[in-house]
Design a protein around this motif. Structure first.
Motif, short mmCIF file in Angstrom:
data_model
loop_
_atom_site.label_atom_id
_atom_site.label_comp_id
_atom_site.label_asym_id
_atom_site.label_seq_id
_atom_site.Cartn_x
_atom_site.Cartn_y
_atom_site.Cartn_z
N GLY A 89 48.38 36.33 43.59
CA GLY A 89 48.15 37.69 44.05
C GLY A 89 48.74 38.02 45.40
O GLY A 89 48.70 39.17 45.84
N THR B 197 38.14 38.46 32.23
CA THR B 197 38.21 39.91 32.03
C THR B 197 38.52 40.58 33.37
O THR B 197 38.44 39.94 34.43
CB THR B 197 36.87 40.45 31.51
N ASP B 198 38.85 41.87 33.32
CA ASP B 198 39.12 42.60 34.56
C ASP B 198 37.91 42.54 35.49
O ASP B 198 38.07 42.33 36.71
CB ASP B 198 39.45 44.06 34.25
N ILE C 78 37.70 39.16 37.13
CA ILE C 78 38.74 39.01 38.14
C ILE C 78 38.33 39.72 39.43
O ILE C 78 38.46 39.17 40.53
CB ILE C 78 40.09 39.55 37.64
N ILE C 79 37.81 40.94 39.29
CA ILE C 79 37.40 41.70 40.48
C ILE C 79 36.29 40.96 41.22
O ILE C 79 36.30 40.87 42.45
CB ILE C 79 36.95 43.11 40.06
N LEU D 103 43.91 49.15 41.83
CA LEU D 103 43.49 48.03 40.98
C LEU D 103 44.32 47.96 39.70
O LEU D 103 44.71 46.87 39.26
CB LEU D 103 42.01 48.16 40.63
N ASN D 104 44.60 49.10 39.10
CA ASN D 104 45.41 49.12 37.88
C ASN D 104 46.81 48.58 38.13
O ASN D 104 47.42 47.97 37.24
CB ASN D 104 45.49 50.55 37.32
N LEU E 50 46.05 44.41 39.08
CA LEU E 50 45.45 43.49 38.12
C LEU E 50 46.48 42.75 37.25
O LEU E 50 46.32 41.54 37.02
CB LEU E 50 44.44 44.22 37.24
N ILE F 240 47.73 39.76 39.40
CA ILE F 240 46.80 38.65 39.57
C ILE F 240 46.55 37.94 38.24
O ILE F 240 46.40 36.71 38.19
CB ILE F 240 45.47 39.12 40.22
N LYS F 241 46.53 38.68 37.11
CA LYS F 241 46.39 38.03 35.80
C LYS F 241 47.55 37.09 35.54
O LYS F 241 47.38 35.97 35.06
CB LYS F 241 46.32 39.09 34.70
#
Length: 246
Positions: free
Chosen positions: A16, A126-127, A130-131, A151-152, A155, A158-159
């Motif tokens: 990230g 999942t999102d 992750i958060i 975030l969109n 994400l 980071i995924k």
């Protein structure tokens, strides 16, 4: 060490992150070291490039950049996910017969392979998970966590990087001939015992020890600790070069 010829310190970021996390390093390092921050495709200044979670592709990508700097002694610093990737970079450089100038590898804030159970399968989060995980990182900005649009955007990055981490947890690295040290922050929530970092000694024929600094997972973001970190690295490089010249 001849201060007229700088040793290159190539730095590989964490999941990230971008090369900008190392922005202050070259300003703090001495005249004997040139800090060069590497950038993952799809991050930071390479944001327009496609993301990749293939460690071999990324190793080839970075090896090409390293070789472009010429035949100069160098060290590899990898933080968190980047710490595992430096083994793949070394392997690629060996395949190109270009690893002889590698003086030192530095593993930062990454559990040794025998202690990676807690960081496996991050790519399956999942999102929401992750958060929640990102909230453990003191460095992660609230302006992203609290902004749906940001975030969109972030994400998928980071995924991708968590998938990269999973790829490198699947198989322990080969034993390296390069000198190796590990560094971590004493308050890192993922590194609760020195053995977690000492365990890296199994993966080098020239283990030079573990160094614990004040701070958390991103310990070197503190200016005083960054100076300490670079001092540790520079002292080890100096010692290696002195012993090599004897």
């Amino acid at each position: 060490m001849n201060n007229t010829s700088k040793t290159h310190l190539f730095c590989v970021p964490s999941a990230g992150s971008s090369a900008s996390i190392f922005a202050a390093w070259d300003k703090v390092s001495t005249d004997s070291i040139r800090v060069i921050a590497l950038e993952y495709p799809g991050h930071g200044r390479k944001i327009q490039q496609p993301l990749s979670h293939d460690p071999d592709f990324l190793a080839a990508h970075f090896a090409t950049e390293i070789l472009a700097y010429g035949d100069v002694p160098y060290a590899l610093f990898g933080h968190s996910v980047g710490a595992s990737l430096i083994w793949h970079i070394e392997a690629k450089l060996k395949s190109l017969h270009a690893h002889h100038d590698l003086l030192l590898k530095i593993v930062s804030a990454r559990p040794a392979p025998d202690f990676q159970q807690s960081i496996r399968h991050y790519g399956q989060m999942t999102d929401a998970q992750i958060i929640q995980e990102l909230k453990l990182y003191n460095n992660f900005p609230d302006e992203i966590l609290n902004n749906a649009h940001a975030l969109n955007f972030f994400l998928p990055i980071i995924k991708n990087d968590f998938l990269l981490s999973d790829q490198m947890c699947c198989k322990a690295p080969n034993k390296s001939t390069a000198a190796l040290i590990s560094i971590y922050g004493q308050d890192d929530p993922y590194l609760d015992h020195p053995a977690v970092m000492d365990g890296w000694q199994k993966y080098s024929e020239r283990w030079l020890g573990t160094y614990r600094c004040e701070g958390d997972h991103f310990y070197f973001l503190r200016a005083d600790v960054l100076k300490q970190t670079l001092h540790i690295i520079e002292n080890n490089i100096f010692s290696i070069m002195q012993n090599t010249s004897v």
